[in-house]
Design an enzyme around this catalytic site. Structure first.
Site, PDB file in Angstrom:
ATOM      1  CD1 TRP A   1      -2.483  -1.862   0.092  1.00  0.00           C
ATOM      2  CD2 TRP A   1      -1.221  -2.227   2.485  1.00  0.00           C
ATOM      3  NE1 TRP A   1      -3.278  -2.853   0.722  1.00  0.00           N
ATOM      4  CE2 TRP A   1      -2.424  -3.227   1.806  1.00  0.00           C
ATOM      5  CE3 TRP A   1      -0.965  -2.872   3.587  1.00  0.00           C
ATOM      6  CZ2 TRP A   1      -3.116  -4.690   2.918  1.00  0.00           C
ATOM      7  CZ3 TRP A   1      -0.928  -3.797   3.835  1.00  0.00           C
ATOM      8  CH2 TRP A   1      -1.970  -4.956   3.435  1.00  0.00           C
ATOM      9  CG  HIS A   2       4.259   1.881   0.805  1.00  0.00           C
ATOM     10  ND1 HIS A   2       5.758   1.142   2.151  1.00  0.00           N
ATOM     11  CD2 HIS A   2       3.650   1.707   2.603  1.00  0.00           C
ATOM     12  CE1 HIS A   2       5.074   0.886   2.810  1.00  0.00           C
ATOM     13  NE2 HIS A   2       3.368   1.707   3.392  1.00  0.00           N
ATOM     14  CE1 TYR A   3      -2.619   4.107  -3.381  1.00  0.00           C
ATOM     15  CE2 TYR A   3      -2.832   1.902  -2.496  1.00  0.00           C
ATOM     16  CZ  TYR A   3      -2.927   3.408  -3.025  1.00  0.00           C
ATOM     17  OH  TYR A   3      -4.191   3.131  -2.307  1.00  0.00           O
TER      18      TYR A   3
END
Length: 595
Positions: A529-531
């Site tokens: 979830w580090h886009y």
């Protein structure tokens, strides 16, 4: 005699307090602490609006000094800071996190991500790569659904982000003093920390917020009872007289005045929870702005819906072109993560990321545990996205299908509790060179856009993953980890095979080909979830995050990043909200800003 309150009792207490406040006749049960938070349907710029502060004469006649789109990790500290001197409207498409046990409690982390209902705090999406993902849809943003790990980025990251180091260092404590603390390490996290040091990921940096090579324990936004502290709490520092927060306010587009040499943002069009349309207007005073802080998916999506983006793409969807910019939505990236399944020989308490190994090869090692099931929720329907899927090696080694998962959900209550005693070693690639893009699927802001990240399309990313998995193999050979694992699961290849079978994405699997670590990396890639990306500095926004080609519009969030700072970006994003709020006030007021 003191009343003892255990974490397991908190849900019942929250529901009781919620019922009590309604019985006492309160309009909103959060009014005492956050009186400025209102439902979007209460918004009205007309004198007939009696309850909403947005109906005040000053706002009716002059508009807001700042309209912030997105009440998340950046938006909350930004709104709290700007409200010290100016009138601010904060618009959030989701609801509040209060009294939502799936958001509040660490032990329910996986349930929140598994909730795919239209009103959940996390909005499910999957990229064209076939990897499942989630977007925050709640006031507080990602701080409400993430793993809670807090760390500062490296000095190199700050330099690459072109930020003033002095103001950065002034901004972090404002966040940390309010919602961050030192974690109490679980037994699994202790074992991982000791194992990382055993295999040479040194020195031992102990507990620190700083990004340092070696092994460290970072901060957390969970308190000692496992309750989450979110960005919403930063709004307590706001000037209440100057702040309006609307929830369930879905901004559909930015409104522009195109009569001048450059289009000028003048307001936003949004719908409330009933579907009714509204328009919020900016003040005409010099310096007033709309600031988009809707995240790496939401911000480029909103620019495109508002007519800022590639002309040919906009015209295909009959969106009037405000400014032709090819780069909106380009350069999307996500740090690929691969997880190795770790079965335990005993029950291990739930833990999210607390310990991290920071290597010089551009690989980070982290861990989580105990999120399979508990006696309280073993019969819950957690959907196809639940972390419990990855905790089981008992599902047959075949392609994952919705039918297979549905069958599992029907039968899972028959599984013995011990089968859920497991964890993961997480291996994340820093600064991936593989990139993709974002484009609109339609003109409905509620629908996810088309997103691709092109995981492992660059050979250097594959090589980093291979090196990272080899480090995981060494880590799992450490006595600190083998002491937790059943003796029959001691071979690493067996763990890789179990990991392939346990992994859930839409990528075809090669379950008999785990001799190839390269193939394992590609088959089992998931997100952490580090886009980021889509509104890069120099291409879509200026170094001060002003949108190129138009006036009175900024984007401040992870969409402007060309890399994900630090091991986990939450701390940087929280800091950015405070940092840019102070910087904007200084630029606009000088010494009169008080900062």
């Amino acid at each position: 005699m003191a009343l003892l309150v255990f974490p397991s009792m908190m849900i019942s207490i929250s529901l009781f307090l919620l019922l009590l406040t309604f019985c006492q006749g309160k309009t909103n049960y959060w009014d005492d602490e956050y009186p400025f938070i209102r439902y979007a349907s209460s918004f009205s710029p007309s004198p007939a609006s009696s309850s909403a502060s947005s109906g005040s004469p000053d706002v009716r006649e002059k508009g807001y000094d700042y309209i912030i789109v997105g009440g998340g990790t950046v938006g909350c500290p930004l709104a709290a800071t700007l409200s010290q001197k100016f009138r601010v409207l904060l618009l959030e498409r989701g609801g509040v996190p209060f009294a939502n046990p799936n958001v509040t409690f660490l032990k329910n982390f996986h349930i929140s991500l598994a909730d795919v209902s239209p009103t959940s705090a996390s909005q499910f999406f999957y990229s064209s790569d076939g990897v499942y993902n989630a977007r925050a849809r709640v006031l507080g943003g990602g701080t409400c659904i993430n793993a809670g790990f807090y760390t500062r980025p490296s000095a190199r990251d700050i330099k690459l982000l072109n930020l003033d180091a002095k103001l950065v260092n002034e901004s972090y404590p404002w966040i940390e003093n309010q919602i961050v603390r030192m974690p109490k390490l679980s037994s699994f996290q202790e074992a991982v920390k000791d194992g990382l040091l055993d295999i040479g990921i040194s020195p031992d940096n102990g507990f620190t917020y700083d990004h340092l090579y070696g092994t460290k324990v970072g901060g957390t936004i969970f308190d000692s009872y496992g309750r989450r502290r979110t960005a919403v709490e930063l709004l307590r520092s706001a000037n209440r007289k100057n702040l309006d927060v609307l929830i369930h306010a879905t901004v559909q587009k930015i409104v522009f005045d195109k009569t001048g040499k450059k289009p000028r943002a003048v307001g936003v069009a949004f719908k409330d929870e009933t579907g009714k349309q509204h328009q919020a207007i900016l003040s005409r005073r010099r310096g007033s702005e709309i600031i988009v802080s809707s995240g790496a998916i939401g911000s480029p999506q909103l620019l495109l819906l508002s007519g800022i983006g590639p002309k040919s793409d906009l015209e295909k969807l009959n969106i009037p072109v405000v400014h032709n910019n090819y780069f909106v939505g380009k350069g999307m990236a996500d740090n690929p993560m691969n997880a190795v399944y770790v079965p335990f020989n005993r029950p291990v308490e739930p833990s999210l990321i607390q310990t991290v190994g920071i290597t010089k090869m551009g690989v980070y090692l982290e861990a989580s545990s105990g999120f399979g099931q508990s006696t309280e929720n073993i019969s819950c329907n957690h959907g196809i996205l639940s972390a419990e899927i990855g905790q089981l090696s008992t599902i047959p080694p075949k392609q994952r299908t919705r039918e297979a998962i549905e069958a599992y959900k029907r039968n899972k209550r028959n599984f013995p509790q011990e089968v859920f005693n497991a964890g993961f070693i997480l291996e994340k690639i820093a600064s991936p060179k593989s990139t993709g893009q974002l484009s609109l699927s339609n003109t409905n802001v509620d629908d996810n856009p088309n997103v691709s990240f092109n995981y492992f399309s660059h050979p250097e990313d594959v090589q980093k993953c291979v090196e990272g998995i080899r480090l995981v193999e060494k880590l799992l050979s450490s006595k600190h980890l083998t002491n937790l694992m059943p003796p029959e699961d001691e071979t690493f290849r067996k763990l890789l095979n179990m990991s392939v079978r346990a992994n859930f994405n839409l990528i075809p699997k090669h379950t008999n080909d785990t001799k190839s670590v390269e193939q394992f990396c590609k088959d089992t890639v998931i997100t952490i979830w580090h886009y980021h990306g889509g509104c890069h500095v120099g291409k879509v926004v200026s170094p001060d995050y002003e949108v190129l080609g138009v006036h009175r519009l900024r984007v401040i969030d992870g969409s402007t990043f060309s890399l994900s700072p630090g091991t986990n970006p939450q701390g940087t994003l929280l800091m950015m909200g405070r940092y840019m709020g102070v910087k904007i006030l200084r630029q606009r007021l000088g010494r009169a800003s008080g900062f």
